[in-house]
Design an enzyme around this catalytic site. Structure first.
Site, PDB file in Angstrom:
ATOM      1  CE1 TYR A 189      36.723  40.661  35.931  1.00 17.57           C
ATOM      2  CE2 TYR A 189      36.945  42.211  37.759  1.00 17.57           C
ATOM      3  CZ  TYR A 189      37.427  41.667  36.583  1.00 17.57           C
ATOM      4  OH  TYR A 189      38.617  42.123  36.061  1.00 17.57           O
ATOM      5  CE  LYS A 195      39.586  38.610  36.300  1.00 14.91           C
ATOM      6  NZ  LYS A 195      40.432  37.997  35.255  1.00 14.91           N
TER       7      LYS A 195
END
Length: 303
Positions: A155, A159
């Site tokens: 993640y 990002k």
């Protein structure tokens, strides 16, 4: 904020932050393509928008491939005649520490977040350039992508990649009048509810309407999904036409601007640096004040 005449796509907008973005854009006058993998969730958001007098259509699709991205843009053009705003919000989590993360854990998250952002933004940029008049790409970032977070290799990497896309696409699309920015939200969601320090406050808010305490809203900048939506509406509007290539943090009562990576210290030596020379100079030169990492608010709450 007036968005009448504008058309927006919001991925992952059946619930949570995405639904808040879609509802806020519609309340400001935009027509909205509501996307989700859950047909019932997408339809519920559409019903909320139309019940309030807005315009919206659902598209049930998983983001990550070009066909889905093209279908979202087509829905905007076929339903409302154009596309002005693409909000890439859809995401999933597969949290594991490094030594337990599988190939599938990594690939699934990167496909939805990073590749999904890429294909949706590309499809939107093609349409916006063809129709003229500029446009807005609003990408969903995360504090994890800015700072790293325990157990979120996939993640955080996705990002961080999205933040890099913001800076790159802001340069590439500026001549066409298309701005590219990221929103870095800090809000009560299904994800943050799994954090023990947040859970009781989110439960009290969801079940009893108890306002989130000031130490969250002001001290940490943590609030509701609706608190974040104003930044998306602003970035979608004409008021933000000069805002480009930025990562805008928002949560609770706090609005921030994140810095981009830059050199913070430098040292020089004639003839270049050997490993021994670096080891000697490091403690008193560039390594004297090492950079921090991790999300400070989570570290404080966990201590």
């Amino acid at each position: 904020m007036e968005l009448t005449g504008k058309v927006a796509v919001v991925t992952g907008s059946g619930r949570g932050l995405g639904a808040a973005y879609a509802l806020a854009l519609a309340a400001s006058g935009a027509a909205v393509v509501v996307n989700d993998v859950d047909a019932d969730a997408a339809e519920q958001t559409v019903k909320q928008i139309t019940a309030a007098g807005g315009r919206a259509v659902p598209v049930v699709a998983a983001v990550g491939d070009s066909a889905s991205a093209d279908a979202l843009v087509a829905a905007a053009v076929d339903g409302f005649g154009r596309l002005d705003v693409m909000v890439t919000n859809a995401g999933i989590l597969r949290d594991r520490v490094l030594w337990k993360m599988t190939d599938e854990d990594f690939d699934d998250v990167v496909r939805v977040h990073l590749r999904g952002t890429f294909v949706c933004a590309r499809a939107a940029a093609v349409r916006m350039r063809e129709q003229g008049g500029g446009g807005r790409l609003i990408l969903a970032g995360s504090p994890a992508g800015q700072r790293g977070n325990f157990g979120q290799t996939n993640y955080a990497a996705a990002k961080a990649g999205i933040a890099a896309m913001v800076r790159t696409w802001a340069m590439e699309l500026s001549r066409a009048g298309i701005t590219v920015n990221a929103v870095i939200p800090n809000a009560a969601t299904a994800m943050t509810k799994t954090i023990p320090a947040f859970a009781p406050h989110i439960d009290a808010w969801e079940q009893h309407g108890t306002p989130l305490p000031d130490f969250l809203r002001k001290g940490i900048g943590f609030g509701t999904a609706e608190d974040v939506a104003g930044a998306v509406v602003f970035l979608a509007s004409d008021a933000a036409e000069e805002v480009n290539g930025q990562c805008v943090g928002i949560g609770g009562d706090k609005l921030t601007l994140w810095s981009h990576p830059e050199e913070v210290a430098a040292a020089f030596t004639d003839g270049g640096w050997s490993a021994d020379a670096i080891a000697t100079a490091w403690p008193t030169s560039v390594g004297a004040e090492p950079q921090s990492y991790g999300i400070a608010a989570l570290q404080q709450l966990s201590s």
